[in-house]
Design a protein around this motif. Structure first.
Motif, PDB file in Angstrom:
ATOM      1  N   LEU A 113       0.834  -1.210   0.000  1.00 46.19           N
ATOM      2  CA  LEU A 113       0.000   0.000   0.000  1.00 46.19           C
ATOM      3  C   LEU A 113       0.863   1.252   0.000  1.00 46.19           C
ATOM      4  O   LEU A 113       0.584   2.215  -0.736  1.00 46.19           O
ATOM      5  CB  LEU A 113      -0.923  -0.010   1.223  1.00 46.19           C
ATOM      6  CG  LEU A 113      -1.791   1.237   1.411  1.00 46.19           C
ATOM      7  CD1 LEU A 113      -2.712   1.461   0.214  1.00 46.19           C
ATOM      8  CD2 LEU A 113      -2.612   1.122   2.702  1.00 46.19           C
ATOM      9  N   ALA A 114       1.921   1.257   0.792  1.00 47.68           N
ATOM     10  CA  ALA A 114       2.786   2.439   0.866  1.00 47.68           C
ATOM     11  C   ALA A 114       3.443   2.734  -0.482  1.00 47.68           C
ATOM     12  O   ALA A 114       3.577   3.899  -0.878  1.00 47.68           O
ATOM     13  CB  ALA A 114       3.855   2.227   1.938  1.00 47.68           C
ATOM     14  N   ALA A 115       3.841   1.710  -1.210  1.00 46.28           N
ATOM     15  CA  ALA A 115       4.524   1.915  -2.481  1.00 46.28           C
ATOM     16  C   ALA A 115       3.563   2.300  -3.592  1.00 46.28           C
ATOM     17  O   ALA A 115       3.844   3.200  -4.391  1.00 46.28           O
ATOM     18  CB  ALA A 115       5.297   0.656  -2.868  1.00 46.28           C
ATOM     19  N   LEU A 116       2.402   1.635  -3.657  1.00 43.52           N
ATOM     20  CA  LEU A 116       1.478   1.836  -4.769  1.00 43.52           C
ATOM     21  C   LEU A 116       0.459   2.936  -4.516  1.00 43.52           C
ATOM     22  O   LEU A 116      -0.151   3.462  -5.452  1.00 43.52           O
ATOM     23  CB  LEU A 116       0.738   0.540  -5.089  1.00 43.52           C
ATOM     24  CG  LEU A 116       1.431  -0.444  -6.037  1.00 43.52           C
ATOM     25  CD1 LEU A 116       2.776  -0.909  -5.469  1.00 43.52           C
ATOM     26  CD2 LEU A 116       0.541  -1.659  -6.300  1.00 43.52           C
ATOM     27  N   GLY A 117       0.258   3.263  -3.241  1.00 40.29           N
ATOM     28  CA  GLY A 117      -0.705   4.309  -2.911  1.00 40.29           C
ATOM     29  C   GLY A 117      -2.154   3.904  -3.093  1.00 40.29           C
ATOM     30  O   GLY A 117      -3.053   4.729  -2.949  1.00 40.29           O
ATOM     31  N   GLY A 118      -2.420   2.652  -3.421  1.00 44.67           N
ATOM     32  CA  GLY A 118      -3.794   2.191  -3.580  1.00 44.67           C
ATOM     33  C   GLY A 118      -4.498   2.719  -4.808  1.00 44.67           C
ATOM     34  O   GLY A 118      -5.722   2.649  -4.920  1.00 44.67           O
ATOM     35  N   SER A 119      -3.750   3.257  -5.776  1.00 48.20           N
ATOM     36  CA  SER A 119      -4.364   3.884  -6.941  1.00 48.20           C
ATOM     37  C   SER A 119      -4.214   3.004  -8.172  1.00 48.20           C
ATOM     38  O   SER A 119      -3.261   2.231  -8.289  1.00 48.20           O
ATOM     39  CB  SER A 119      -3.705   5.235  -7.220  1.00 48.20           C
ATOM     40  OG  SER A 119      -2.367   5.047  -7.634  1.00 48.20           O
ATOM     41  N   PRO A 120      -5.142   3.127  -9.147  1.00 51.52           N
ATOM     42  CA  PRO A 120      -4.977   2.359 -10.389  1.00 51.52           C
ATOM     43  C   PRO A 120      -3.666   2.646 -11.091  1.00 51.52           C
ATOM     44  O   PRO A 120      -3.043   1.731 -11.657  1.00 51.52           O
ATOM     45  CB  PRO A 120      -6.179   2.813 -11.236  1.00 51.52           C
ATOM     46  CG  PRO A 120      -7.204   3.252 -10.250  1.00 51.52           C
ATOM     47  CD  PRO A 120      -6.424   3.852  -9.113  1.00 51.52           C
TER      48      PRO A 120
END
Length: 293
Positions: A245-252
């Motif tokens: 989550l920290a790396a991807l930010g939860g975004s598409p």
């Protein structure tokens, strides 16, 4: 000694829709993603928010449904039929059923203000068209402007035959309230990927996880640890999931970036979105290296 165990969470990967560099649907890349996920997750959630469904036309959505059914099997696909009009949701439902889809999700109406009566009529039209297929409501108040209280959703489920719900955003924050309001047979998933342990302990079915579309193993490990009651394994898996989550930010766009770095499709967004910068690219590259089998 293991702690008390719980049923294993169902992980539905909320798959992004992959496009080529021109923004055209890249069906081959999407099929490659579905195959790559294989049995690493419990199913695919197709053409949802992570899948940029508002930017897809009817034919593209049905093409994705067909590819998912052909690749994963009908029982492992939840196809999202949410649309701005009830007519379009019903058409998507009918065409998906013709492909063998047996599990559907439907976002509440959006854009125009609605009351609960309009929401009920919308869901009722979809469940009627679906027949004996399972339909799950999809509540995401930040995106739709529609707030459905837990008690109201319980009534809607009873009157329309909804079999469950995916809760995202503020609705996911009230997961326990929805669980208490709804009968046990109504299944609930959270769109908060890293909240898997709390969802299971609150009586939920599992998560609809965009992050797992890029990194399935941390979430599978977390589901296994919670089911086994293994506190040490749960802490380790939770740390891995939190790192995703920290790396991807939860975004598409973050999820697509991670897939591109794993050589699965381009990271083209059809809907306008922020660009990922060098820092994000580097963080995702480190995660790809760390999670490589």
């Amino acid at each position: 000694m293991p702690e008390s165990s719980f049923p294993r969470a169902e992980i539905l990967a909320a798959v992004p829709t992959l496009f080529d560099e021109r923004g055209e649907l890249d069906l081959a890349a999407n099929i490659r993603l579905y195959r790559a996920l294989g049995d690493r997750v419990d199913g695919l959630f197709v053409a949802g928010t992570t899948g940029e469904f508002p930017a897809l036309d009817h034919g593209e959505r049905i093409a994705l449904a067909r590819a998912a059914v052909d690749t994963a099997g009908a029982n492992r696909v939840v196809f999202h039929v949410g649309a701005a009009s009830t007519r379009d949701s019903v058409r998507l439902t009918e065409d998906a059923l013709a492909l063998g889809v047996r599990r559907l999700a439907a976002l509440t109406p959006y854009y125009l203000p609605v009351d609960l009566g309009a929401v009920e009529r919308h869901f009722a039209a979809i469940t009627t068209a679906a027949g004996d297929a399972h339909v799950y409501g999809y509540l995401f108040p930040e995106r739709t402007g529609v707030v459905v209280e837990p008690a109201d959703y319980a009534r809607l489920s009873e009157t329309t035959g909804l079999a469950g719900a995916k809760l995202s955003g503020a609705a996911a924050d009230r997961f326990s309230d929805f669980r208490r309001a709804l009968p046990e047979h109504v299944r609930l998933w959270s769109g908060a990927d890293t909240a898997l342990a709390g969802v299971v302990r609150a009586g939920g079915t599992g998560i609809v996880s965009g992050l797992s579309a890029a990194f399935a193993e941390p979430f599978a490990a977390l589901a296994d640890a919670v089911a086994d009651g293994d506190a040490d394994a749960e802490r380790a898996a939770q740390a891995r999931a939190d790192a995703v989550l920290a790396a991807l930010g939860g975004s598409p766009e973050g999820i697509k970036n991670a897939l591109r770095q794993q050589e699965i499709g381009a990271d083209t967004m059809r809907m306008p979105a922020p660009l990922t910068g060098p820092g994000t690219d580097a963080a995702i590259a480190r995660l790809v290296a760390a999670e490589r089998p």
